[in-house]
Scaffold this active site. Structure first.
Site, PDB file in Angstrom:
ATOM      1  N   GLU A  51     -10.573  -3.953 -18.429  1.00 18.56           N
ATOM      2  CA  GLU A  51      -9.954  -2.897 -19.257  1.00 18.56           C
ATOM      3  C   GLU A  51     -10.942  -1.761 -19.513  1.00 18.56           C
ATOM      4  O   GLU A  51     -10.587  -0.580 -19.427  1.00 18.56           O
ATOM      5  CB  GLU A  51      -9.475  -3.476 -20.593  1.00 18.56           C
ATOM      6  CG  GLU A  51      -8.333  -4.474 -20.481  1.00 18.56           C
ATOM      7  CD  GLU A  51      -7.037  -3.882 -19.951  1.00 18.56           C
ATOM      8  OE1 GLU A  51      -6.830  -2.656 -20.085  1.00 18.56           O
ATOM      9  OE2 GLU A  51      -6.221  -4.633 -19.382  1.00 18.56           O
ATOM     10  N   ASN A  55     -10.623   2.032 -17.935  1.00 16.67           N
ATOM     11  CA  ASN A  55     -10.555   3.209 -18.813  1.00 16.67           C
ATOM     12  C   ASN A  55     -11.561   4.285 -18.389  1.00 16.67           C
ATOM     13  O   ASN A  55     -11.230   5.472 -18.350  1.00 16.67           O
ATOM     14  CB  ASN A  55     -10.826   2.812 -20.264  1.00 16.67           C
ATOM     15  CG  ASN A  55      -9.589   2.266 -20.950  1.00 16.67           C
ATOM     16  OD1 ASN A  55      -8.500   2.235 -20.389  1.00 16.67           O
ATOM     17  ND2 ASN A  55      -9.764   1.830 -22.191  1.00 16.67           N
ATOM     18  N   ARG A 109       0.503   3.044 -17.691  1.00 17.61           N
ATOM     19  CA  ARG A 109      -0.373   2.581 -18.784  1.00 17.61           C
ATOM     20  C   ARG A 109       0.476   2.167 -19.977  1.00 17.61           C
ATOM     21  O   ARG A 109       1.489   2.791 -20.283  1.00 17.61           O
ATOM     22  CB  ARG A 109      -1.346   3.688 -19.190  1.00 17.61           C
ATOM     23  CG  ARG A 109      -2.005   4.390 -18.030  1.00 17.61           C
ATOM     24  CD  ARG A 109      -3.479   4.050 -17.932  1.00 17.61           C
ATOM     25  NE  ARG A 109      -3.751   2.733 -17.459  1.00 17.61           N
ATOM     26  CZ  ARG A 109      -4.068   2.427 -16.181  1.00 17.61           C
ATOM     27  NH1 ARG A 109      -4.100   3.355 -15.273  1.00 17.61           N
ATOM     28  NH2 ARG A 109      -4.342   1.192 -15.852  1.00 17.61           N
TER      29      ARG A 109
HETATM   30  N1  LIG Z   1     -13.501   6.126 -21.205  1.00 17.19           N
HETATM   31  C1  LIG Z   1     -12.521   6.889 -21.723  1.00 17.19           C
HETATM   32  N2  LIG Z   1     -12.594   8.238 -21.597  1.00 17.19           N
HETATM   33  C2  LIG Z   1     -11.623   9.046 -22.108  1.00 17.19           C
HETATM   34  N3  LIG Z   1     -10.536   8.583 -22.770  1.00 17.19           N
HETATM   35  C3  LIG Z   1     -10.402   7.241 -22.918  1.00 17.19           C
HETATM   36  C4  LIG Z   1     -11.386   6.342 -22.406  1.00 17.19           C
HETATM   37  N4  LIG Z   1     -10.988   5.081 -22.716  1.00 17.19           N
HETATM   38  C5  LIG Z   1      -9.829   5.203 -23.388  1.00 17.19           C
HETATM   39  N5  LIG Z   1      -9.464   6.503 -23.521  1.00 17.19           N
HETATM   40  C6  LIG Z   1      -8.265   7.016 -24.238  1.00 17.19           C
HETATM   41  O1  LIG Z   1      -7.785   5.991 -25.108  1.00 17.19           O
HETATM   42  C7  LIG Z   1      -6.410   5.713 -24.810  1.00 17.19           C
HETATM   43  C8  LIG Z   1      -6.114   4.260 -25.097  1.00 17.19           C
HETATM   44  O2  LIG Z   1      -6.807   3.410 -24.172  1.00 17.19           O
HETATM   45  P1  LIG Z   1      -6.213   1.963 -23.858  1.00 17.19           P
HETATM   46  O3  LIG Z   1      -7.068   1.312 -22.852  1.00 17.19           O
HETATM   47  O4  LIG Z   1      -5.977   1.245 -25.159  1.00 17.19           O
HETATM   48  O5  LIG Z   1      -4.774   2.279 -23.255  1.00 17.19           O
HETATM   49  P2  LIG Z   1      -4.426   2.912 -21.823  1.00 17.19           P
HETATM   50  O6  LIG Z   1      -5.630   2.903 -20.936  1.00 17.19           O
HETATM   51  O7  LIG Z   1      -3.790   4.227 -22.061  1.00 17.19           O
HETATM   52  O8  LIG Z   1      -3.341   1.884 -21.259  1.00 17.19           O
HETATM   53  P3  LIG Z   1      -3.645   0.419 -20.660  1.00 17.19           P
HETATM   54  O9  LIG Z   1      -5.088   0.112 -20.906  1.00 17.19           O
HETATM   55  O10 LIG Z   1      -2.723  -0.499 -21.397  1.00 17.19           O
HETATM   56  O11 LIG Z   1      -3.330   0.545 -19.203  1.00 17.19           O
HETATM   57  C9  LIG Z   1      -6.228   6.163 -23.369  1.00 17.19           C
HETATM   58  O12 LIG Z   1      -4.890   6.454 -23.071  1.00 17.19           O
HETATM   59  C10 LIG Z   1      -7.126   7.403 -23.321  1.00 17.19           C
HETATM   60  O13 LIG Z   1      -6.480   8.509 -23.910  1.00 17.19           O
HETATM   61 MG   LIG Z   2      -6.802   1.210 -20.715  1.00 15.48          MG
END
Ligand SMILES: Nc1ncnc2c1ncn2[C@@H]1O[C@H](COP(=O)(O)OP(=O)(O)OP(=O)(O)O)[C@@H](O)[C@H]1O
Ligand SMILES: [Mg+2]
Length: 150
Positions: A51, A55, A109
């Site tokens: 995860e 990200n 996502r």
């Molecule tokens: N390394 C990162 N750089 C920039 N934004 C990030 C980063 N990690 C997370 N985010 C932001 O935080 C939000 C939430 O992250 P999260 O991993 O909980 O959900 P997701 O990636 O959108 O979906 P999923 O992980 O369920 O596929 C992301 O949609 C993004 O906007």
């Molecule tokens: Mg994610």
């Protein structure tokens, strides 16, 4: 030389290509093998790393390739610490981003990545600055094992 309080450490640096997500996940599992973990513990850690690195790849660098570092440390009391860092776009509001179901991504996502990391690890800290990047530190304490080296 500063005093080293952890017993082991590796750092890996890689490009934000999706192929490297599996590499990072497996590398952490290999490093954690020295703790003689249970299958559940190793599964939890692999999911959390997956995860975190996903990200960094998809959100950190949405329009370009960039550098990601993964540091894994073994701390006292069988605690594994994992740090994933990118120098990408950053997160404007970390508290909001950590909310379950919050996503800025596409329909692939679900906004559950942070929630999954929190539930599978004992500790999750996120530091981020818009335009500068994101650093994520996760810790998990492994259960005592008879015959384990540590
Ligand atoms: N390394 C990162 N750089 C920039 N934004 C990030 C980063 N990690 C997370 N985010 C932001 O935080 C939000 C939430 O992250 P999260 O991993 O909980 O959900 P997701 O990636 O959108 O979906 P999923 O992980 O369920 O596929 C992301 O949609 C993004 O906007
Ligand atoms: Mg994610």
């Amino acid at each position: 030389m500063p005093t080293v309080t952890h017993t082991n450490e590796v750092t890996i640096s890689f490009l934000s290509r999706s192929a490297n997500e599996g590499f990072a996940r497996t590398a952490v599992a290999c490093f954690a093998a020295q703790l003689d973990p249970t299958l559940d513990e190793i599964g939890d850690v692999k999911t959390a790393v997956s995860e975190a690195v996903t990200n960094a790849i998809v959100h950190g660098y949405p329009n370009e390739l960039g550098k990601i570092t993964l540091r894994v440390r073994l701390l006292p009391d069988r605690t594994l610490e994992i740090t994933v860092r990118d120098w990408g776009v950053g997160i404007p509001d970390v508290d909001k981003a950590r909310t379950p179901l919050y996503t800025t991504g596409n329909e692939e996502r679900s906004g559950m990545g942070f929630t999954i990391m929190e539930s599978f690890m004992d500790h999750l800290k996120v530091r981020s600055k818009e335009g500068k990047g994101t650093t994520l530190v996760m810790r998990k304490r492994f259960s005592p094992r008879a015959g384990a080296a540590m």
